[in-house]
Design a protein around this motif. Structure first.
Motif, mmCIF file in Angstrom:
data_model
loop_
_atom_site.group_PDB
_atom_site.id
_atom_site.type_symbol
_atom_site.label_atom_id
_atom_site.label_comp_id
_atom_site.label_asym_id
_atom_site.label_seq_id
_atom_site.Cartn_x
_atom_site.Cartn_y
_atom_site.Cartn_z
ATOM 1 N N VAL A 1 9.377 2.482 9.725
ATOM 2 C CA VAL A 1 7.997 2.258 9.260
ATOM 3 C C VAL A 1 7.918 2.451 7.755
ATOM 4 C CG1 VAL A 1 5.638 3.160 9.347
ATOM 5 C CG2 VAL A 1 6.914 2.815 11.466
ATOM 6 N N VAL A 2 8.559 3.490 7.242
ATOM 7 C CA VAL A 2 8.563 3.739 5.800
ATOM 8 C C VAL A 2 9.233 2.587 5.067
ATOM 9 C CG1 VAL A 2 9.500 5.242 3.991
ATOM 10 C CG2 VAL A 2 8.401 6.251 5.994
ATOM 11 N N SER A 3 10.280 2.031 5.644
ATOM 12 C CA SER A 3 10.987 0.903 5.011
ATOM 13 C C SER A 3 10.127 -0.345 4.933
ATOM 14 C CB SER A 3 12.263 0.569 5.785
ATOM 15 O OG SER A 3 13.136 1.648 5.753
ATOM 16 N N ARG A 4 9.118 -0.452 5.801
ATOM 17 C CA ARG A 4 8.276 -1.651 5.838
ATOM 18 C C ARG A 4 6.955 -1.500 5.081
ATOM 19 N NH1 ARG A 4 6.785 -2.830 11.048
ATOM 20 N NH2 ARG A 4 7.568 -0.891 11.884
ATOM 21 N N ILE A 5 6.761 -0.395 4.378
ATOM 22 C CA ILE A 5 5.528 -0.230 3.587
ATOM 23 C C ILE A 5 5.564 -1.259 2.468
ATOM 24 C CG2 ILE A 5 4.297 1.297 1.991
ATOM 25 C CD1 ILE A 5 5.254 3.641 3.747
ATOM 26 N N GLU A 6 4.535 -2.095 2.414
ATOM 27 C CA GLU A 6 4.550 -3.202 1.458
ATOM 28 C C GLU A 6 3.687 -2.974 0.230
ATOM 29 O OE1 GLU A 6 4.046 -7.054 3.015
ATOM 30 O OE2 GLU A 6 5.438 -6.723 4.649
ATOM 31 N N GLY A 7 2.573 -2.356 0.373
ATOM 32 C CA GLY A 7 1.689 -2.178 -0.777
ATOM 33 C C GLY A 7 0.259 -1.975 -0.328
ATOM 34 N N LEU A 8 -0.657 -2.283 -1.199
ATOM 35 C CA LEU A 8 -2.066 -2.011 -0.933
ATOM 36 C C LEU A 8 -2.759 -3.131 -0.171
ATOM 37 C CD1 LEU A 8 -2.850 -0.340 -4.347
ATOM 38 C CD2 LEU A 8 -2.524 0.784 -2.145
ATOM 39 N N GLY A 9 -2.117 -4.264 0.000
ATOM 40 C CA GLY A 9 -2.612 -5.314 0.870
ATOM 41 C C GLY A 9 -3.915 -5.960 0.447
ATOM 42 N N ALA A 10 -4.733 -6.300 1.453
ATOM 43 C CA ALA A 10 -5.979 -7.043 1.237
ATOM 44 C C ALA A 10 -6.965 -6.263 0.376
ATOM 45 C CB ALA A 10 -6.605 -7.394 2.572
#
Length: 170
Positions: free
Chosen positions: A125-134
């Motif tokens: 899950v930590v590896s898939r954190i992308e950013g602040l999104g929408a």
């Protein structure tokens, strides 16, 4: 007290020290200032999230991430409770949601990093954190709208400076 006029003898005067009246608050200026600071902090938050995604050391990340979380919440508190103008109220709601979202994303990402050692699934899950999104996109759009308001007249249907009569006739 015979020397006082009768109207003053009937009702004694009372001096009251009133605080100075607060100047009217320019709600749009407050929104613009909060949005401007939030956009700057958003870039820092993205950098913190990138380090979390890279499984960086929490002891290095948290001193930068924690103050960001607190500042996002503080900016949210600085927003006016309500805006009289409907467009400003809409932008206030966008800022309120974006600031809350940004604070939670940064805080929860650091929490996940703190506990990733417990489970391979948390590590994934930590590896898939992308950013602040929408919420980040919405904040950027709100800031752009606050800094560059649409023209009052709106766009001209045939372009600025053109003679609409000659275009319709042809």
């Amino acid at each position: 007290m015979a020397w006082l006029p009768s109207w003053l003898r009937a009702r004694p005067a009372v001096l009251v020290d009133l605080p100075p009246a607060a100047p009217p608050v320019d709600e749009r200026a407050v929104l613009r200032r909060c949005a401007a600071e939030a956009v700057i902090l958003q870039d820092r938050a993205e950098a913190v999230l990138a380090e979390v995604r890279g499984h960086g050391h929490l002891g290095i990340i948290a001193p930068r991430g924690g103050p960001l979380v607190r500042r996002f919440f503080a900016l949210r508190e600085e927003l006016p409770p309500r805006c009289a103008d409907p467009d400003d109220e809409r932008l206030r709601n966008v800022l309120d949601v974006a600031l809350h979202s940004h604070a939670l994303v940064v805080a929860m990402s650091m929490d996940l990093l703190a506990y990733e050692w417990r489970s391979p699934r948390l590590e994934d899950v930590v590896s898939r954190i992308e950013g602040l999104g929408a919420a980040g996109v919405a904040l950027d759009a709100a800031y752009a709208e606050l800094t560059h308001p649409p023209s009052v007249d709106g766009p001209t249907p045939y372009g600025a400076g053109e003679d609409t009569g000659s275009r319709i006739a042809s």
